[in-house]
Design a protein around this motif. Structure first.
Motif, mmCIF file in Angstrom:
data_model
loop_
_atom_site.group_PDB
_atom_site.id
_atom_site.type_symbol
_atom_site.label_atom_id
_atom_site.label_comp_id
_atom_site.label_asym_id
_atom_site.label_seq_id
_atom_site.Cartn_x
_atom_site.Cartn_y
_atom_site.Cartn_z
ATOM 1 N N THR A 96 -10.327 -2.162 5.983
ATOM 2 C CA THR A 96 -9.332 -2.345 7.062
ATOM 3 C C THR A 96 -9.191 -1.314 7.772
ATOM 4 O O THR A 96 -8.949 -1.224 9.204
ATOM 5 C CB THR A 96 -7.928 -2.899 6.411
ATOM 6 N N PHE A 97 -9.205 -0.108 7.362
ATOM 7 C CA PHE A 97 -9.117 1.331 8.302
ATOM 8 C C PHE A 97 -10.252 1.439 9.051
ATOM 9 O O PHE A 97 -10.033 2.256 10.148
ATOM 10 C CB PHE A 97 -8.976 2.485 7.398
ATOM 11 N N MET A 118 0.919 -1.271 0.048
ATOM 12 C CA MET A 118 -0.091 -0.112 0.063
ATOM 13 C C MET A 118 0.931 1.140 0.054
ATOM 14 O O MET A 118 1.751 1.277 0.625
ATOM 15 C CB MET A 118 -0.978 0.088 1.167
ATOM 16 N N ASP A 119 0.754 2.097 -1.049
ATOM 17 C CA ASP A 119 1.606 3.375 -0.972
ATOM 18 C C ASP A 119 1.266 4.277 0.298
ATOM 19 O O ASP A 119 0.249 4.206 0.994
ATOM 20 C CB ASP A 119 1.187 4.079 -2.264
ATOM 21 N N ILE A 120 2.206 5.403 0.213
ATOM 22 C CA ILE A 120 2.156 6.196 1.305
ATOM 23 C C ILE A 120 0.757 7.176 1.290
ATOM 24 O O ILE A 120 0.065 7.475 2.330
ATOM 25 C CB ILE A 120 3.487 7.038 1.538
ATOM 26 N N ARG A 121 0.393 7.451 -0.024
ATOM 27 C CA ARG A 121 -0.719 8.426 -0.116
ATOM 28 C C ARG A 121 -1.918 7.652 0.369
ATOM 29 O O ARG A 121 -2.797 8.316 0.985
ATOM 30 C CB ARG A 121 -0.933 8.849 -1.662
ATOM 31 N N VAL A 173 -12.862 11.283 0.755
ATOM 32 C CA VAL A 173 -11.693 10.363 0.926
ATOM 33 C C VAL A 173 -11.846 9.073 0.841
ATOM 34 O O VAL A 173 -11.201 8.426 0.104
ATOM 35 C CB VAL A 173 -11.014 10.812 2.465
ATOM 36 N N TRP A 174 -13.387 8.571 1.201
ATOM 37 C CA TRP A 174 -13.628 7.140 1.262
ATOM 38 C C TRP A 174 -13.786 6.932 -0.372
ATOM 39 O O TRP A 174 -13.031 5.706 -0.552
ATOM 40 C CB TRP A 174 -14.972 7.072 2.143
ATOM 41 N N LEU A 228 -2.074 5.358 2.590
ATOM 42 C CA LEU A 228 -2.051 5.042 4.064
ATOM 43 C C LEU A 228 -2.319 6.332 4.652
ATOM 44 O O LEU A 228 -3.213 6.198 5.809
ATOM 45 C CB LEU A 228 -0.478 4.873 4.285
ATOM 46 N N LEU A 229 -2.002 7.519 4.334
ATOM 47 C CA LEU A 229 -2.449 8.591 4.904
ATOM 48 C C LEU A 229 -3.824 9.063 4.871
ATOM 49 O O LEU A 229 -4.590 9.534 5.613
ATOM 50 C CB LEU A 229 -1.507 9.818 4.362
#
Length: 296
Positions: A243-244, A1-4, A228-229, A6-7
């Motif tokens: 997962t979040f 999973m990329d950083i973007r 964002v979702w 993840l944030l």
């Protein structure tokens, strides 16, 4: 999973979890369904206006996107949030956030049983852990006097959100994300606006806390978190994005304790830890195997 991604996921979890505390502030001083209908009308109107300013149009939505708009408006907004807002008249914000965290398990279970998605033995074990964690929390809460009707409403709400999460897979693939966000909120506003007057009267105790909580709910969990979702699901898929939601209990309980003074019992801590382990097991069971190069 990329950083973007993840944030985005962590940001979504914080915004989504904080909604339980702001909702609790609202429903103790205003009718839940009518307040939620007003929130959706404002958030949806703002969302559509922003989408139009971005050059988006409802004319460009595909048939699959229109179907998703309707189902999301009914399942995610009218059912999930409508039931949660009503239930939080009687149960704590922290408990509601814990129940909402079971949604990823429901997504995995529905995908496995109804959509033919593969679930490895680790995933099945994860579902079993989730059931165990829920049982521990519910046992402790019922002994503590929590309202059974409110708890049941939150579980039905989580099931509705799981259906909405699976449906949203096809909603963002054709673009026009902000337009979809606004339209599905307007569907929720119309639905609740038709239902609420049969069950509620507009009896409100106007306080600064109510006004701040309502405006916050309109803008942050209402518009920003939903946007964002959609982007997150479009980027990494519904199951991985779900997962979040396992972060919801932590942030939800922390916010409720900080702003509302709610307590967290030992049964809650143990149950949440087991649920989180179950969600992790489900997600790991869906991860593709690591390909190693052949020995040289």
């Amino acid at each position: 999973m990329d950083i973007r991604a993840l944030l985005m996921g962590f940001g979504f979890a914080v915004m989504w979890a904080s909604a339980f505390t702001s909702t609790r502030m609202i429903v103790t001083e205003a009718p839940p369904l009518l307040s939620l209908a007003l929130r959706f009308a404002l958030s949806g109107g703002i969302g559509v206006a922003i989408a139009l300013a971005m050059g988006q149009s409802w004319r460009g939505l595909t048939r699959a996107q229109w179907r998703a708009v309707v189902i999301l408006g009914l399942c995610q907004n009218a059912l999930y949030l409508g039931l949660n807002w009503t239930a939080m008249q009687w149960i704590e914000a922290g408990l509601a956030s814990i129940i909402a965290a079971t949604m990823p398990l429901l997504v995995a279970f529905l995908g496995w049983t109804l959509m033919g998605e593969r679930l490895r033995p680790m995933g099945v074990a994860g579902l079993a852990l989730g059931v165990l964690g829920v049982a521990i929390i519910m046992g402790a809460r019922l002994q503590g006097g929590s309202d059974l009707t409110g708890i049941a409403m939150c579980f039905v709400a989580a099931l509705a959100l799981a259906v909405a999460t699976l449906t949203v897979r096809g909603a963002s693939s054709g673009g026009n994300v902000m337009m979809i966000v606004g339209l599905q909120m307007l569907v929720g506003a119309v639905t609740l606006g038709l239902i609420a007057p049969w069950f509620e009267d507009w009896a409100v105790t106007y306080t600064p806390r109510l006004i701040v909580a309502f405006l916050y709910t309109v803008i942050v969990p209402g518009l920003l978190a939903t946007w964002v979702w959609f982007l997150l699901v479009g980027r990494i898929g519904a199951v991985r994005a779900a997962t979040f939601h396992f972060l919801t209990p932590f942030f939800g309980v922390a916010t409720a304790a900080l702003l509302l003074g709610e307590d967290l019992g030992a049964g809650d801590v143990i149950g949440v830890a087991i649920i989180m382990a179950g969600i992790l097991a489900v997600q790991l069971s869906k991860a593709p195997p690591v390909k190693r190069p052949p020995p040289s």
